[in-house]
Design a protein around this motif. Sequence first.
Motif, short mmCIF file in Angstrom:
data_model
loop_
_atom_site.label_atom_id
_atom_site.label_comp_id
_atom_site.label_asym_id
_atom_site.label_seq_id
_atom_site.Cartn_x
_atom_site.Cartn_y
_atom_site.Cartn_z
N GLY B 43 0.86 -1.16 0.00
CA GLY B 43 0.00 0.00 0.00
C GLY B 43 0.91 1.22 0.00
N PRO B 44 0.37 2.41 -0.25
CA PRO B 44 1.25 3.59 -0.30
C PRO B 44 2.07 3.74 0.98
CG PRO B 44 -0.96 4.13 -1.05
CD PRO B 44 -1.03 2.74 -0.49
N CYS B 45 3.39 3.86 0.81
CA CYS B 45 4.28 4.07 1.95
C CYS B 45 5.62 4.55 1.42
CB CYS B 45 4.46 2.79 2.78
SG CYS B 45 5.17 1.40 1.90
N ALA B 46 6.39 5.17 2.28
CA ALA B 46 7.73 5.66 1.91
C ALA B 46 8.76 4.85 2.70
CB ALA B 46 7.87 7.15 2.21
N LEU B 47 9.74 4.29 1.99
CA LEU B 47 10.73 3.42 2.64
C LEU B 47 12.12 3.99 2.42
CD1 LEU B 47 9.43 -0.09 1.43
CD2 LEU B 47 8.77 1.18 3.50
N VAL B 48 12.87 4.16 3.51
CA VAL B 48 14.26 4.61 3.38
C VAL B 48 15.19 3.40 3.48
CG1 VAL B 48 13.83 6.91 4.32
CG2 VAL B 48 14.52 5.07 5.87
N GLY B 49 16.45 3.60 3.03
CA GLY B 49 17.44 2.54 3.12
C GLY B 49 17.93 2.36 4.55
N VAL B 54 15.74 9.70 7.91
CA VAL B 54 14.39 9.90 7.37
C VAL B 54 14.17 11.36 6.97
CG1 VAL B 54 11.93 9.96 8.00
CG2 VAL B 54 13.31 7.96 8.56
N GLU B 55 14.51 12.29 7.85
CA GLU B 55 14.20 13.70 7.60
C GLU B 55 14.94 14.24 6.36
OE1 GLU B 55 15.11 12.35 10.39
OE2 GLU B 55 13.55 12.75 11.88
N ASN B 56 16.08 13.63 6.03
CA ASN B 56 16.82 14.10 4.85
C ASN B 56 16.28 13.52 3.55
OD1 ASN B 56 18.50 15.45 6.55
ND2 ASN B 56 20.20 14.01 6.40
N GLU B 57 15.57 12.43 3.63
CA GLU B 57 15.16 11.72 2.42
C GLU B 57 13.68 11.87 2.11
OE1 GLU B 57 17.52 10.33 0.69
OE2 GLU B 57 19.05 10.56 2.23
N ILE B 58 12.88 12.14 3.15
CA ILE B 58 11.42 12.09 3.00
C ILE B 58 10.82 13.42 3.42
CG2 ILE B 58 9.33 10.92 3.86
CD1 ILE B 58 11.04 8.93 2.44
N HIS B 59 9.78 13.86 2.74
CA HIS B 59 9.00 15.02 3.20
C HIS B 59 8.03 14.50 4.27
CE1 HIS B 59 9.83 17.08 -0.91
NE2 HIS B 59 10.76 17.36 -0.03
N VAL B 60 8.50 14.51 5.50
CA VAL B 60 7.75 13.86 6.59
C VAL B 60 6.37 14.50 6.78
CG1 VAL B 60 7.78 13.32 9.06
CG2 VAL B 60 9.90 13.18 7.74
N GLU B 61 6.32 15.84 6.70
CA GLU B 61 5.02 16.50 6.92
C GLU B 61 4.01 16.10 5.86
OE1 GLU B 61 4.82 20.72 7.47
OE2 GLU B 61 6.37 20.68 9.00
N ASN B 71 8.81 3.90 6.71
CA ASN B 71 9.52 2.82 7.39
C ASN B 71 10.93 2.70 6.83
OD1 ASN B 71 9.95 0.41 9.07
ND2 ASN B 71 7.71 0.44 9.23
N ARG B 72 11.70 1.78 7.42
CA ARG B 72 13.12 1.62 7.11
C ARG B 72 13.38 0.18 6.70
NH1 ARG B 72 17.50 4.40 8.46
NH2 ARG B 72 16.27 5.83 9.73
N ARG B 73 14.01 0.01 5.54
CA ARG B 73 14.32 -1.34 5.06
C ARG B 73 15.53 -1.93 5.80
NH1 ARG B 73 14.29 1.51 0.17
NH2 ARG B 73 16.55 1.24 0.04
N PRO B 74 15.65 -3.27 5.84
CA PRO B 74 16.90 -3.85 6.34
C PRO B 74 18.01 -3.75 5.28
CG PRO B 74 15.40 -5.60 5.69
CD PRO B 74 14.65 -4.30 5.52
N THR B 75 17.62 -3.56 4.02
CA THR B 75 18.60 -3.44 2.94
C THR B 75 18.98 -1.98 2.72
OG1 THR B 75 16.70 -3.49 1.44
CG2 THR B 75 17.97 -5.51 1.65
N GLY B 77 20.67 1.32 0.18
CA GLY B 77 20.21 2.03 -1.01
C GLY B 77 19.35 3.23 -0.65
N GLY B 78 18.64 3.73 -1.65
CA GLY B 78 17.93 4.99 -1.51
C GLY B 78 16.48 4.85 -1.11
N ALA B 79 15.86 6.01 -0.87
CA ALA B 79 14.45 6.03 -0.47
C ALA B 79 13.56 5.82 -1.69
CB ALA B 79 14.12 7.36 0.18
N ILE B 80 12.38 5.24 -1.45
CA ILE B 80 11.44 4.98 -2.54
C ILE B 80 10.02 5.09 -1.99
CG2 ILE B 80 11.51 2.48 -2.18
CD1 ILE B 80 11.18 2.20 -5.27
#
Lengths: 146, 371
Positions: B43-49, B54-61, B71-75, B77-80
């Motif tokens: 479902g829609p979600c933002a995942l960082v490496g 988080v704050e540098n990669e995602i528009h949290v607001e 959320n945060r992957r165990p692997t 790489g970049g955010a998606i």
Amino acid sequence: METPPDFPQDLYYDPRHHMWVRPVPGTQRVVVGMDPMGLDSIGELVYLTLPEAGEKVAQGGGMGTLEAEKMTGPLTSPVSGKITARNPQALKTPRLINEDPFLAGWMVELEPDDWAGESARMVSGKAVAGWVADETERMRERGWLK
Amino acid sequence: MTTWNTIQEDNVTGSYGLAADETMARRVGLGTSAATLRLYTYGPCALVGRFQTVENEIHVEACQKNNIPINRRPTGGGAIVMGDGPLGVALTLPGTGQDTYNRAREMMARFSQGVVRGLASLGVEASFRGKNDIEVGGRKIAGLGIYRDGSSGLLFHCSLLVHLDMEMMLTYLNTPFEKISDKAIAAMESRLTTVVRETGRPVTLEEARQALAQGYAQTFGVSLNPATFTPSELSDIHVLETNKYNTRDWVYQQADVPDAMGSAKLKTAQGLLDVRVTLAGQTIKAAYVGGDFFAAESAVADLEGHLKWHSTQPEAIKATLEKVFAKRRDELAGLPLEPLADTLALAIRQAAEMDAQDAALYNAYTAAQAG
């Protein structure tokens, strides 16, 4: 990697995890790092966590985590004991470990619980050259060496 | 013939999806679960490496406002941004037990071949790009990652862009662009591509899923057994989801290696150069080369790909630029090499200076706290 660099004979090597251990002269402590073959396998290190001073680690157990060019995962401790120091330069610049794996790129210092027993299961002294030669041949057979 | 289980799921949450992947890596490593190929959508979600901030990669607001979980992957790489466009691949295999790292370099190339072969069956000629991407004509179509569990179980992660909502991605991800504009979308479209775009037809997620399953079966010479998680596996997944992936400590953790961002612009005879870099310590995590010079977009994307996970040392950067320019001489003829190397160096220096300022502020803050 073309051929593995010289592996110092005064270190002890965990052949399964490609970690090295160096006894600190005049102390009961050892310093731990990763050898160039292990590092070549995973690529440039970008992120690193290491246990804090006072934490206990076990031989074959976790000793922090890493993110390299090709993988993330736990670091495996080659020796059991209590952490006494960690390398702040390596934590801030993990690439240092790739650049100078046997000296400036050390990871942690610790007080081993059973150095005599655990070091006997590592490769050291005159056996180092033979082990490196065998590993080199194994890597060459698999096409991993250029 | 070896048999792998295959599990198909759709619209899973970030916390469940990631907990399932890590649980299976551990269980497969321990020998309590079979090797499993999971092909699923979130479902829609933002995942960082694994170690990203988080704050540098995602528009949290923006995520909070629109109920997009982070959320945060165990692997690595970049955010998606995940949703019904990217297809998730999670292959879990036992480690060999011979050596911990067992040539992750070669494993990455081999694991990617299942995706490359699957794409070929859809008529898309893709290839593994040196670091951790699969590309088509210089544009990224899939991101890859490997996680090795302490049990020696391996998790190979891939996000394949079957189709992509570019505006949604720009809304939730922190990109080099200050606002969503036609120019920003065009710049992203020159660096990313999708299965739908490459085939020129509306390939469904189901079609892509079947193609990848067959791609893996052929690449690894295995038969696939359709399965679902066992009650024991589900129980372990829910424990890990609760204790790790649903905690702020995991999602919002901070790494010791500081992230830093820098940018620089330079007017040249061939046009304006606009360079932005993101660093992790002394490693370039991402580089963006824009401006109004004339160069093939795919060649610029290729150049940026070569700078990913690259040393910040000027000599090493120049050597890499020379290599790429030699390979794509005609396509990059309108991009001046020396000024580009200089602009990259300026952007890197600015990022390093900002990092030092942040460190000084932090030290002043902690000193004040101690006082």
